[in-house]
Design a protein around this motif. Structure first.
Motif, mmCIF file in Angstrom:
data_model
loop_
_atom_site.group_PDB
_atom_site.id
_atom_site.type_symbol
_atom_site.label_atom_id
_atom_site.label_comp_id
_atom_site.label_asym_id
_atom_site.label_seq_id
_atom_site.Cartn_x
_atom_site.Cartn_y
_atom_site.Cartn_z
ATOM 1 N N ALA A 157 -5.491 -2.582 14.296
ATOM 2 C CA ALA A 157 -6.406 -1.136 13.982
ATOM 3 C C ALA A 157 -7.783 -0.977 14.180
ATOM 4 C CB ALA A 157 -5.978 -0.902 12.735
ATOM 5 N N GLY A 158 -8.080 -0.246 15.149
ATOM 6 C CA GLY A 158 -9.301 -0.246 15.481
ATOM 7 C C GLY A 158 -10.039 0.880 14.997
ATOM 8 N N PHE A 159 -9.579 1.371 13.819
ATOM 9 C CA PHE A 159 -10.206 2.352 13.069
ATOM 10 C C PHE A 159 -10.370 2.115 11.544
ATOM 11 C CE2 PHE A 159 -5.753 2.937 13.894
ATOM 12 C CZ PHE A 159 -5.165 3.020 12.317
ATOM 13 N N ARG A 160 -11.049 2.790 10.530
ATOM 14 C CA ARG A 160 -11.232 2.416 9.342
ATOM 15 C C ARG A 160 -9.683 2.582 8.563
ATOM 16 N NH1 ARG A 160 -14.086 6.110 7.012
ATOM 17 N NH2 ARG A 160 -14.695 4.696 5.113
ATOM 18 N N TYR A 161 -9.304 1.719 7.694
ATOM 19 C CA TYR A 161 -8.162 1.962 6.879
ATOM 20 C C TYR A 161 -8.301 0.962 5.730
ATOM 21 C CZ TYR A 161 -6.258 -2.598 8.228
ATOM 22 O OH TYR A 161 -5.951 -3.805 8.416
ATOM 23 N N ALA A 162 -7.491 1.468 4.518
ATOM 24 C CA ALA A 162 -7.289 0.740 3.499
ATOM 25 C C ALA A 162 -5.526 0.644 3.269
ATOM 26 C CB ALA A 162 -7.871 1.243 2.238
ATOM 27 N N LEU A 163 -5.148 -0.565 3.203
ATOM 28 C CA LEU A 163 -3.740 -0.698 2.914
ATOM 29 C C LEU A 163 -3.375 -1.613 1.953
ATOM 30 C CD1 LEU A 163 -1.296 -1.595 6.071
ATOM 31 C CD2 LEU A 163 -1.139 -2.861 3.849
ATOM 32 N N THR A 164 -2.163 -1.120 1.160
ATOM 33 C CA THR A 164 -1.725 -1.715 0.144
ATOM 34 C C THR A 164 -0.103 -1.933 0.404
ATOM 35 O OG1 THR A 164 -1.640 -2.014 -2.123
ATOM 36 C CG2 THR A 164 -1.465 0.237 -1.514
ATOM 37 N N VAL A 165 0.438 -2.906 0.175
ATOM 38 C CA VAL A 165 1.733 -3.154 -0.010
ATOM 39 C C VAL A 165 2.251 -3.039 -1.447
ATOM 40 C CG1 VAL A 165 3.765 -4.653 0.555
ATOM 41 C CG2 VAL A 165 2.073 -4.654 1.882
ATOM 42 N N LEU A 166 2.981 -2.303 -1.554
ATOM 43 C CA LEU A 166 3.553 -2.170 -3.082
ATOM 44 C C LEU A 166 4.677 -3.115 -3.519
ATOM 45 C CD1 LEU A 166 4.351 1.972 -3.502
ATOM 46 C CD2 LEU A 166 2.135 0.486 -3.888
ATOM 47 N N ASP A 167 4.368 -4.080 -4.142
ATOM 48 C CA ASP A 167 5.387 -5.246 -4.875
ATOM 49 C C ASP A 167 5.017 -5.507 -6.384
ATOM 50 O OD1 ASP A 167 2.858 -6.317 -4.792
ATOM 51 O OD2 ASP A 167 3.314 -7.810 -3.237
ATOM 52 N N GLY A 168 5.658 -6.151 -6.776
ATOM 53 C CA GLY A 168 5.796 -6.619 -8.360
ATOM 54 C C GLY A 168 6.549 -5.680 -9.330
ATOM 55 N N THR A 169 6.259 -5.465 -10.450
ATOM 56 C CA THR A 169 6.761 -4.605 -11.302
ATOM 57 C C THR A 169 6.781 -2.988 -10.884
ATOM 58 O OG1 THR A 169 4.975 -3.989 -12.816
ATOM 59 C CG2 THR A 169 6.559 -6.031 -13.344
ATOM 60 N N LEU A 170 7.638 -2.371 -11.373
ATOM 61 C CA LEU A 170 7.852 -0.679 -11.009
ATOM 62 C C LEU A 170 6.380 -0.163 -11.481
ATOM 63 C CD1 LEU A 170 9.452 1.577 -9.628
ATOM 64 C CD2 LEU A 170 10.329 1.961 -11.762
ATOM 65 N N GLU A 171 5.836 -0.483 -12.775
ATOM 66 C CA GLU A 171 4.638 0.259 -13.236
ATOM 67 C C GLU A 171 3.465 -0.116 -12.403
ATOM 68 O OE1 GLU A 171 4.322 2.394 -15.587
ATOM 69 O OE2 GLU A 171 6.505 2.435 -15.718
ATOM 70 N N LYS A 172 3.581 -1.421 -11.793
ATOM 71 C CA LYS A 172 2.509 -1.989 -11.008
ATOM 72 C C LYS A 172 2.639 -1.237 -9.684
ATOM 73 C CE LYS A 172 0.663 -5.828 -8.434
ATOM 74 N NZ LYS A 172 0.835 -7.415 -8.197
ATOM 75 N N LYS A 173 3.670 -0.771 -9.165
ATOM 76 C CA LYS A 173 3.692 0.014 -8.070
ATOM 77 C C LYS A 173 3.322 1.426 -8.191
ATOM 78 C CE LYS A 173 7.774 -2.416 -6.322
ATOM 79 N NZ LYS A 173 9.014 -2.493 -6.041
ATOM 80 N N LYS A 174 3.456 2.033 -9.473
ATOM 81 C CA LYS A 174 3.014 3.297 -9.727
ATOM 82 C C LYS A 174 1.716 3.281 -9.895
ATOM 83 C CE LYS A 174 7.462 4.562 -12.141
ATOM 84 N NZ LYS A 174 7.965 5.240 -13.485
ATOM 85 N N CYS A 175 1.009 2.383 -10.396
ATOM 86 C CA CYS A 175 -0.557 2.511 -10.657
ATOM 87 C C CYS A 175 -1.365 2.279 -9.283
ATOM 88 C CB CYS A 175 -0.943 1.224 -11.447
ATOM 89 S SG CYS A 175 -0.301 1.344 -13.415
ATOM 90 N N ALA A 176 -0.529 1.686 -8.369
ATOM 91 C CA ALA A 176 -1.336 1.740 -7.140
ATOM 92 C C ALA A 176 -1.745 2.945 -6.283
ATOM 93 C CB ALA A 176 -0.322 0.910 -6.221
ATOM 94 N N PHE A 177 -0.843 4.013 -6.235
ATOM 95 C CA PHE A 177 -1.206 5.203 -5.980
ATOM 96 C C PHE A 177 -2.720 5.854 -6.519
ATOM 97 C CE2 PHE A 177 3.406 4.734 -5.466
ATOM 98 C CZ PHE A 177 3.539 5.556 -4.126
ATOM 99 N N GLU A 178 -2.709 5.578 -7.554
ATOM 100 C CA GLU A 178 -4.291 6.088 -8.200
ATOM 101 C C GLU A 178 -5.421 5.648 -7.370
ATOM 102 O OE1 GLU A 178 -4.274 5.323 -12.360
ATOM 103 O OE2 GLU A 178 -2.354 5.747 -12.856
ATOM 104 N N PHE A 179 -5.094 4.494 -6.733
ATOM 105 C CA PHE A 179 -6.385 3.772 -6.050
ATOM 106 C C PHE A 179 -6.452 4.197 -4.703
ATOM 107 C CE2 PHE A 179 -5.386 1.214 -9.868
ATOM 108 C CZ PHE A 179 -6.494 1.300 -10.559
ATOM 109 N N MET A 180 -5.586 4.931 -4.201
ATOM 110 C CA MET A 180 -5.555 5.325 -2.763
ATOM 111 C C MET A 180 -5.762 6.425 -2.314
ATOM 112 S SD MET A 180 -4.471 2.353 -1.381
ATOM 113 C CE MET A 180 -4.004 2.429 0.115
ATOM 114 N N ASN A 181 -7.132 6.730 -2.420
ATOM 115 C CA ASN A 181 -7.914 7.962 -2.242
ATOM 116 C C ASN A 181 -8.982 7.824 -1.479
ATOM 117 O OD1 ASN A 181 -5.822 9.849 -3.650
ATOM 118 N ND2 ASN A 181 -6.129 8.593 -5.296
#
Length: 541
Positions: A157-181
């Protein structure tokens, strides 16, 4: 269904279910002795076979229409923002995808393994982001390749990006969406099994583009993951599917994948779709006994799809190396880290210890492969399935593409686990390891028997003198510290008699000794010296 060229004719095999579509080709007849349909070798015949999804053998040129499509997209109009130079076939696919997403909301890339469909996708979304057409991207893929997307974005990737892989518990995965903005392209990678459980969170996050990698995973329209992606596909601005084999047994497999892409193409009702394109018979006419109107179906499908066969990617080198980054499960990660830090770890039954550096490196390699013996027990214990899951996905892909496969592994428990997986799938295989005596017969079966699809070899005993050119794909499940073994094993498929491009896939657990060994082998490093003089760098991999 597959076709081979025989002088001025084409011979088509395994075509019984497609017989209605083949009736459109003039001059056809059925050779009962060879159990093959025979056609004059014409441009029209090749185009019909392309539309029906037949595998075309060596010596069959693409149709004039396919060549025209390739020529149309060969020049880059919008330079992709990636840290790599695209091959010609990747340029064409990139241009095609951009045009499809300019004119509509969906694009499909049907690309064989090793042709770079991930790079094509990163190039496409990078341009869409730079044009301010997307800001949020959801990648849905098999669990075994979530790490591949993370690594490929980092590399290309030659452009700005932020990437997260959803792993761990279901609750942890749900929380990840709050920080991807953020303002960079926000990329969330999730496996198919988790995606449908997170449908509410994905809907609220509202991705601009959803990419389904290995989209044949949603070919069944009745599964929970397929239904969830059908619904999510309606709320996103753009959708893409990536696969080498969109149909793994039936043209009806297109329906569910295209319902996700754009339901205006094939409709919303599977039963209406089936009635139009399948011939029903059997008890109460519920059994599919053939297909009809296939040329029309595949014309619709290919209106938004770009096909790349590795044989047509003429600018690729004669062999391609691919590293698949694997994430260890949380439990396996704890065992690995304890072994690395403390030279001991608790297993489900007993304890494993390493009394010197060489033993420690051995145990760490065994951990990434999935099996370790405790100090008290003779039987190995399973500590991870991460690599086996990744291998299973590769095996499925090769079987769907009609390709034979070679698998190299270092440790006996790994080989036994691979055997169990192949037996469970009903896939014929040959095997060479220390205890196998009839090695010539094992090689002969793999080379000559069409029912033997996989060759499994222990790295230390399969390195020299064997010809395995029936395969063009080799997977390194695990590696030892010998550059000689590695180089010799590569020559088993890339040697005189090989007519296809070779693909080498390396399964490498992220943040482990696997990465250090792979890097040393790639640069022809002296691993013996690394183990003796620079062993700390191996342990800190």
């Amino acid at each position: 269904m597959y076709a081979i060229r025989s002088s001025d004719t084409l011979r088509v095999y395994d075509a019984y279910l497609y017989r209605d579509g083949l009736k459109n080709i003039p001059g056809r007849y059925f050779d009962a002795d060879d159990k093959a349909w025979v056609f004059p070798y014409t441009d029209e015949a090749v185009r019909t076979l392309e539309l029906l999804g037949a595998r075309l053998g060596d010596g069959i040129e693409p149709s004039s229409q396919s060549k025209a499509v390739a020529k149309k997209y060969e020049t880059i109009n919008t330079q992709p923002r990636v840290k790599a130079t695209l091959y010609a076939h990747q340029v064409r696919a990139y241009n095609f995808a951009l045009e499809m997403l300019e004119e509509g909301r969906a694009a499909a890339i049907f690309a064989d393994m090793g042709t770079g469909k991930t790079l094509i996708t990163i190039s496409t979304v990078g341009t869409l982001y730079e044009q301010e057409r997307i800001h949020k991207m959801l990648v849905v893929c098999p669990k075994s390749i979530v790490g591949v997307w993370e690594e490929e974005f980092r590399k290309f990737a030659g452009f700005r990006y932020a990437l997260t892989v959803l792993d761990g518990t279901l609750e942890k995965k749900k929380c990840a969406f709050e920080f991807m903005n953020g303002t960079a392209l926000q990329v969330i990678v999730v496996n198919y099994e988790s995606c449908w459980r997170l449908e509410k969170e994905v809907s609220k996050w509202r991705p601009d583009i959803i990419v389904c990698d290995e989209s044949s995973k949603i070919k069944n329209p009745q599964t929970a993951q397929s239904k969830a992606l059908h619904r999510l596909g309606r709320i996103s601005k753009y959708n893409m599917i990536l696969t080498g084999t969109p149909t793994t047994g039936s043209p009806l497999d297109f329906f569910s994948q295209y319902k996700f892409l754009d339901e205006s193409i094939l409709g919303t009702s599977y039963y209406l779709f089936r009635n139009k394109y399948a011939i029903l018979g059997g008890y109460q006419r519920h059994q599919v006994i053939g297909y009809q109107n296939l040329a029309e179906l595949v014309e619709k499908v290919h209106a938004i799809a770009f096909r790349i066969r590795i044989e047509d990617a003429v600018d690729l080198p004669p062999f391609i190396d691919e590293v698949r980054s694997i994430r260890l499960e949380e439990r396996a990660r704890v065992i690995y880290d304890n072994l690395k830090r403390d030279c001991c770890a608790m297993l489900a039954e007993g304890e494993v210890t390493a009394r010197n550096v060489l033993t420690q490196l051995l145990r760490l390699s065994q951990c990434t492969g999935g099996f370790i013996r405790s100090d008290e027990m003779s039987e190995p214990q399973k500590v991870s399935e991460a690599k086996l899951d990744a291998l299973e996905d590769i095996v499925d892909g090769c079987m769907d593409e009609g390709k034979k496969l070679v698998v190299f592994a270092r440790f006996v428990p790994e080989i036994e686990a691979i055997e169990r997986m192949l037996k469970k799938k009903g896939i014929g295989y040959s095997l060479i390891m220390g205890s196998v005596k009839d090695r010539a017969e094992q090689v002969r079966r793999f080379q000559e028997d069409e029912d033997v699809r996989v060759f499994v070899g222990q790295l230390q005993t399969t390195g020299m003198g064997l010809t395995l050119t029936a395969a063009s794909v080799a997977v390194y499940y695990s590696l030892d510290f010998s550059y000689s073994n590695y180089e010799q094993s590569r020559a088993r498929i890339h040697r005189i008699g090989q007519k296809r491009k070779c693909l080498y896939i390396h399964l490498v657990c992220k943040g482990t000794v696997d990465e250090k060994v792979m890097n040393a082998l790639k640069h022809k490093g002296d691993i013996a010296k690394l183990m003796v003089d620079d062993w700390r760098s191996l342990l800190n991999g």
